[in-house]
Write an enzyme that holds these catalytic residues in place. Sequence first.
Site, PDB file in Angstrom:
ATOM      1  N   ASN A 158       0.849  -1.192   0.000  1.00  0.00           N
ATOM      2  CA  ASN A 158       0.000   0.000   0.000  1.00  0.00           C
ATOM      3  C   ASN A 158       0.882   1.239   0.000  1.00  0.00           C
ATOM      4  O   ASN A 158       1.968   1.241   0.587  1.00  0.00           O
ATOM      5  CB  ASN A 158      -0.849  -0.011   1.289  1.00  0.00           C
ATOM      6  CG  ASN A 158      -1.774   1.180   1.393  1.00  0.00           C
ATOM      7  OD1 ASN A 158      -2.460   1.546   0.430  1.00  0.00           O
ATOM      8  ND2 ASN A 158      -1.808   1.806   2.561  1.00  0.00           N
ATOM      9  N   HIS A 164       1.008   5.130   1.265  1.00  0.00           N
ATOM     10  CA  HIS A 164       0.323   5.945   2.277  1.00  0.00           C
ATOM     11  C   HIS A 164       0.996   7.317   2.370  1.00  0.00           C
ATOM     12  O   HIS A 164       2.221   7.408   2.418  1.00  0.00           O
ATOM     13  CB  HIS A 164       0.378   5.238   3.633  1.00  0.00           C
ATOM     14  CG  HIS A 164      -0.358   5.981   4.697  1.00  0.00           C
ATOM     15  ND1 HIS A 164      -1.737   5.969   4.770  1.00  0.00           N
ATOM     16  CD2 HIS A 164       0.074   6.786   5.691  1.00  0.00           C
ATOM     17  CE1 HIS A 164      -2.119   6.739   5.784  1.00  0.00           C
ATOM     18  NE2 HIS A 164      -1.045   7.241   6.363  1.00  0.00           N
ATOM     19  N   SER A 166       5.031   6.755   2.378  1.00  0.00           N
ATOM     20  CA  SER A 166       5.597   5.435   2.677  1.00  0.00           C
ATOM     21  C   SER A 166       4.914   4.370   1.823  1.00  0.00           C
ATOM     22  O   SER A 166       3.726   4.481   1.541  1.00  0.00           O
ATOM     23  CB  SER A 166       5.340   5.046   4.145  1.00  0.00           C
ATOM     24  OG  SER A 166       5.656   6.088   5.032  1.00  0.00           O
ATOM     25  N   ASP A 174      -2.588   0.591   8.000  1.00  0.00           N
ATOM     26  CA  ASP A 174      -1.393   1.394   7.691  1.00  0.00           C
ATOM     27  C   ASP A 174      -0.233   1.110   8.649  1.00  0.00           C
ATOM     28  O   ASP A 174       0.528   2.025   8.997  1.00  0.00           O
ATOM     29  CB  ASP A 174      -1.725   2.905   7.741  1.00  0.00           C
ATOM     30  CG  ASP A 174      -2.796   3.289   6.735  1.00  0.00           C
ATOM     31  OD1 ASP A 174      -2.839   2.676   5.657  1.00  0.00           O
ATOM     32  OD2 ASP A 174      -3.585   4.206   7.031  1.00  0.00           O
TER      33      ASP A 174
HETATM   34  C1  GRF Z   1      -2.463   8.874  -2.414  1.00  0.00           C
HETATM   35  O1  GRF Z   1      -2.123  10.018  -1.676  1.00  0.00           O
HETATM   36  C2  GRF Z   1      -2.184   7.630  -1.625  1.00  0.00           C
HETATM   37  O2  GRF Z   1      -1.089   7.740  -0.774  1.00  0.00           O
HETATM   38  C3  GRF Z   1      -3.442   7.490  -0.801  1.00  0.00           C
HETATM   39  O3  GRF Z   1      -4.479   7.875  -1.690  1.00  0.00           O
HETATM   40  C4  GRF Z   1      -3.963   8.807  -2.636  1.00  0.00           C
HETATM   41  C5  GRF Z   1      -4.292   8.273  -3.990  1.00  0.00           C
HETATM   42  O4  GRF Z   1      -3.937   9.146  -5.035  1.00  0.00           O
HETATM   43  N1  GRF Z   1      -3.566   6.155  -0.272  1.00  0.00           N
HETATM   44  P1  GRF Z   1      -4.087   8.688  -6.547  1.00  0.00           P
HETATM   45  O5  GRF Z   1      -5.499   8.165  -6.737  1.00  0.00           O
HETATM   46  O6  GRF Z   1      -3.061   7.636  -6.832  1.00  0.00           O
HETATM   47  O7  GRF Z   1      -3.854   9.935  -7.357  1.00  0.00           O
END
Ligand code: GRF
Length: 216
Positions: free
Chosen positions: A114, A116, A143, A152
């Site tokens: 994932n 984050h 991360s 997370d």
């Molecule tokens: C990112 O900031 C990611 O870290 C979080 O959700 C957002 C997704 O952005 N989990 P995108 O859809 O890839 O533009």
Amino acid sequence: MTSQGKQPRGLAVLISGFGSNLQAIIDAIAAGELAARVNCVISDRPEARGLLRARRAGLPSRVVRPSDYGDRAAFDAALARVIDDYGVALIVLAGFMRILGADFISRYEGRIINIHPSLLPKYPGLDTHRRALENADTNHGASVHFVTGELDAGPVIIRESLQIDKHDTEDTLRERVHRLEHRILPRAIDWYLQGRLTVSGGEVLLDGRRQPDQGL
Ligand code: GRF
């Protein structure tokens, strides 16, 4: 392992929205920086912009909508069926905004990562940019981590940090962190597919070694 002459290994990329991290993966593959193949893009929301990116790149995409299933276990099972249909090496949660159940996670343990938007273990959950600003942090970042049953909180593969500027707002910070995300997600996938990652004592080793703690 990916090496010359072998098929690049397949990814399932799960999204819910904009899909800029999906785009970063697509672009890294196209640039020859990531020897992988996106076998399927899966969204829990039919209106996710990321689905257009998948279509534009000629990638198979599927929508698995929670409202079509009676409960989370049924949704998770439907998701697993789609993933298994495509036979992937790694599941990448790239802005996938649903919490997955314990059964789903244990079924794919060690094969789900994932991205984050914080320097984990700081700020799991939502509103990470606002929290960093409210706490007057000097550093913030992103991360990539293995997914475990705890939100997370799985072993961190890579972090990258930036310095918070006094003019930063939640929006500018989100934008700046996104740019970091687009660098570290393809890198983490590449390390995984090349078999360079191991987890030992809850810590991720790269080529058998601890990594310096970027930004912490
Ligand atoms: C990112 O900031 C990611 O870290 C979080 O959700 C957002 C997704 O952005 N989990 P995108 O859809 O890839 O533009």
